[in-house]
Scaffold this motif. Structure first.
Motif, PDB file in Angstrom:
ATOM      1  N   SER A 133       0.810  -1.218   0.000  1.00 53.72           N
ATOM      2  CA  SER A 133       0.000   0.000   0.000  1.00 53.72           C
ATOM      3  C   SER A 133       0.842   1.266   0.000  1.00 53.72           C
ATOM      4  CB  SER A 133      -0.938   0.011   1.215  1.00 53.72           C
ATOM      5  OG  SER A 133      -0.206  -0.092   2.416  1.00 53.72           O
ATOM      6  N   GLY A 134       2.177   1.135   0.128  1.00 52.05           N
ATOM      7  CA  GLY A 134       3.053   2.296   0.073  1.00 52.05           C
ATOM      8  C   GLY A 134       3.083   3.064   1.386  1.00 52.05           C
ATOM      9  N   PHE A 135       3.764   4.218   1.361  1.00 54.05           N
ATOM     10  CA  PHE A 135       3.843   5.041   2.560  1.00 54.05           C
ATOM     11  C   PHE A 135       3.858   6.512   2.176  1.00 54.05           C
ATOM     12  CE2 PHE A 135       8.264   4.760   1.288  1.00 54.05           C
ATOM     13  CZ  PHE A 135       8.800   5.992   1.621  1.00 54.05           C
ATOM     14  N   VAL A 136       3.577   7.355   3.164  1.00 54.96           N
ATOM     15  CA  VAL A 136       3.594   8.803   3.001  1.00 54.96           C
ATOM     16  C   VAL A 136       4.707   9.361   3.871  1.00 54.96           C
ATOM     17  CG1 VAL A 136       2.288  10.938   3.332  1.00 54.96           C
ATOM     18  CG2 VAL A 136       1.109   8.869   2.620  1.00 54.96           C
ATOM     19  N   PHE A 137       5.510  10.273   3.331  1.00 55.48           N
ATOM     20  CA  PHE A 137       6.514  10.950   4.136  1.00 55.48           C
ATOM     21  C   PHE A 137       5.960  12.310   4.541  1.00 55.48           C
ATOM     22  CE2 PHE A 137      10.370  13.778   4.248  1.00 55.48           C
ATOM     23  CZ  PHE A 137      10.772  13.377   5.505  1.00 55.48           C
ATOM     24  N   ALA A 138       5.604  12.443   5.829  1.00 57.12           N
ATOM     25  CA  ALA A 138       5.020  13.688   6.326  1.00 57.12           C
ATOM     26  C   ALA A 138       6.070  14.662   6.837  1.00 57.12           C
ATOM     27  CB  ALA A 138       4.005  13.387   7.433  1.00 57.12           C
ATOM     28  N   LEU A 155      -3.766  12.611   8.863  1.00 58.22           N
ATOM     29  CA  LEU A 155      -3.036  11.350   8.744  1.00 58.22           C
ATOM     30  C   LEU A 155      -3.932  10.162   9.095  1.00 58.22           C
ATOM     31  CD1 LEU A 155       0.387  12.281  10.388  1.00 58.22           C
ATOM     32  CD2 LEU A 155      -0.219  12.279   7.967  1.00 58.22           C
ATOM     33  N   ASP A 158      -5.653   8.757   6.204  1.00 55.64           N
ATOM     34  CA  ASP A 158      -4.819   8.124   5.181  1.00 55.64           C
ATOM     35  C   ASP A 158      -4.569   6.679   5.569  1.00 55.64           C
ATOM     36  OD1 ASP A 158      -2.702   7.361   3.393  1.00 55.64           O
ATOM     37  OD2 ASP A 158      -2.380   9.497   3.030  1.00 55.64           O
ATOM     38  N   ARG A 160      -2.417   4.614   4.362  1.00 59.05           N
ATOM     39  CA  ARG A 160      -1.038   4.144   4.191  1.00 59.05           C
ATOM     40  C   ARG A 160      -0.212   4.379   5.457  1.00 59.05           C
ATOM     41  NH1 ARG A 160      -0.251   7.799  -1.017  1.00 59.05           N
ATOM     42  NH2 ARG A 160      -1.477   9.115   0.375  1.00 59.05           N
ATOM     43  N   VAL A 162       2.745   6.130   7.502  1.00 61.05           N
ATOM     44  CA  VAL A 162       3.183   7.524   7.471  1.00 61.05           C
ATOM     45  C   VAL A 162       4.476   7.650   8.263  1.00 61.05           C
ATOM     46  CG1 VAL A 162       2.583   9.920   7.964  1.00 61.05           C
ATOM     47  CG2 VAL A 162       0.772   8.296   7.390  1.00 61.05           C
TER      48      VAL A 162
END
Length: 279
Positions: A133-138, A155, A158, A160, A162
């Motif tokens: 599912s991937g990731f988010v870089f916050a 967040l 979301d 994914r 984080v």
């Protein structure tokens, strides 16, 4: 064999803690260049001294990056090789460097990246998050309380993973802001690759208690990975199981079994199955 052209900016990743994590290629380039642009000359001097490298240093940090970029471009236009390093890790991610890179590119000059240490990928590697599912870089969340709480709420929506970075003096505030996420898991990495490295996975609602359990736990730099929620994991598992079942079973049967096995939404799986059949 790698070619190292003149009139080029080399964006060089450096260790995030343990100086032994420098790459052989990075050491070669730092020896090769005419000058090294860096976030903090004193910090970079420590790294260079460790490896016996003596080069002119140019201060390029968040407060002077636009103006200092012009000086770097002048050197490049004279045919020099210039390296850029931030204090730790890969430049231009959460550290300075992006404006320098943009200015050099706008001037039509060459930019070459040298990969290496990054707190983002280092934290993800020990979080144990499976699935695609991937990731988010916050990065760093806002410092003001209300804005930080709003960012955490965003967040939560979301599905994914984080990755969040935080400074020690703001960790307790961040932990309080994340408490409403309840049982959603957080892998907290403190002082990655350094002597007092500490890594733990706790529920978001327990993060404040984890910090309070040791006086040293509010010291050092932090990288946190907020794990995907249960709903996101079920959806990801459902899609993977669905693909396997569709290869052997009729569409409706495959959807029903995938939903029963993983707990994912039957309607979402049915839509996904239709898309897979079309593809």
């Amino acid at each position: 064999m790698q070619h190292y052209p003149e009139a080029a900016l080399y964006v060089v990743a450096t260790p995030i803690g343990n100086l032994s994590d420098i790459s052989l290629r990075a050491l070669h380039v730092l020896q090769l260049v005419h000058a090294i642009a860096c976030e903090d000359t004193r910090h970079t001097q420590t790294l260079l001294r460790q490896y016996g490298i003596d080069k002119p240093l140019l201060a390029v940090h968040e407060h002077n990056e636009a103006q200092a970029a012009l000086l770097v471009i002048e050197r490049l236009q004279r045919g020099e090789r210039v390296a850029y390093v931030s204090d730790a890790g890969t430049p231009a991610v959460s550290d300075p460097g992006a404006r320098l890179v943009a200015a050099v590119r706008a001037a039509g000059l060459t930019i070459l990246p040298l990969p290496g240490a990054s707190s983002v990928t280092t934290a993800l590697s020990v979080a144990g998050i499976s699935g695609g599912s991937g990731f988010v870089f916050a990065g760093f969340l806002p410092s003001k309380a209300m804005e930080r709480e709003q960012a955490v709420q965003a967040l939560q929506a979301d599905a994914r993973a984080v990755v969040i970075l935080e400074a020690p003096h703001r960790m307790e505030a961040l932990a309080r802001a994340m408490a409403p996420l309840g049982g959603r898991l957080v892998t907290v990495c403190r002082e990655l690759t350094k002597q007092f490295e500490e890594i733990a996975t706790v529920a978001a609602q327990d993060l404040s208690a984890w910090l309070a359990a040791g006086t040293q736990r509010t010291r050092g730099e932090f990288a946190l990975v907020l794990h995907p929620g249960e709903e996101a994991r079920a959806k990801d598992d459902g899609h993977r199981v669905l693909q396997l079942l569709l290869a052997e079973l009729p569409l409706k049967t495959a959807v029903k079994l995938a939903a029963d096995i993983t707990g994912a939404s039957r309607n979402e799986l049915y839509d996904a199955a239709l898309q897979l059949k079309k593809a």
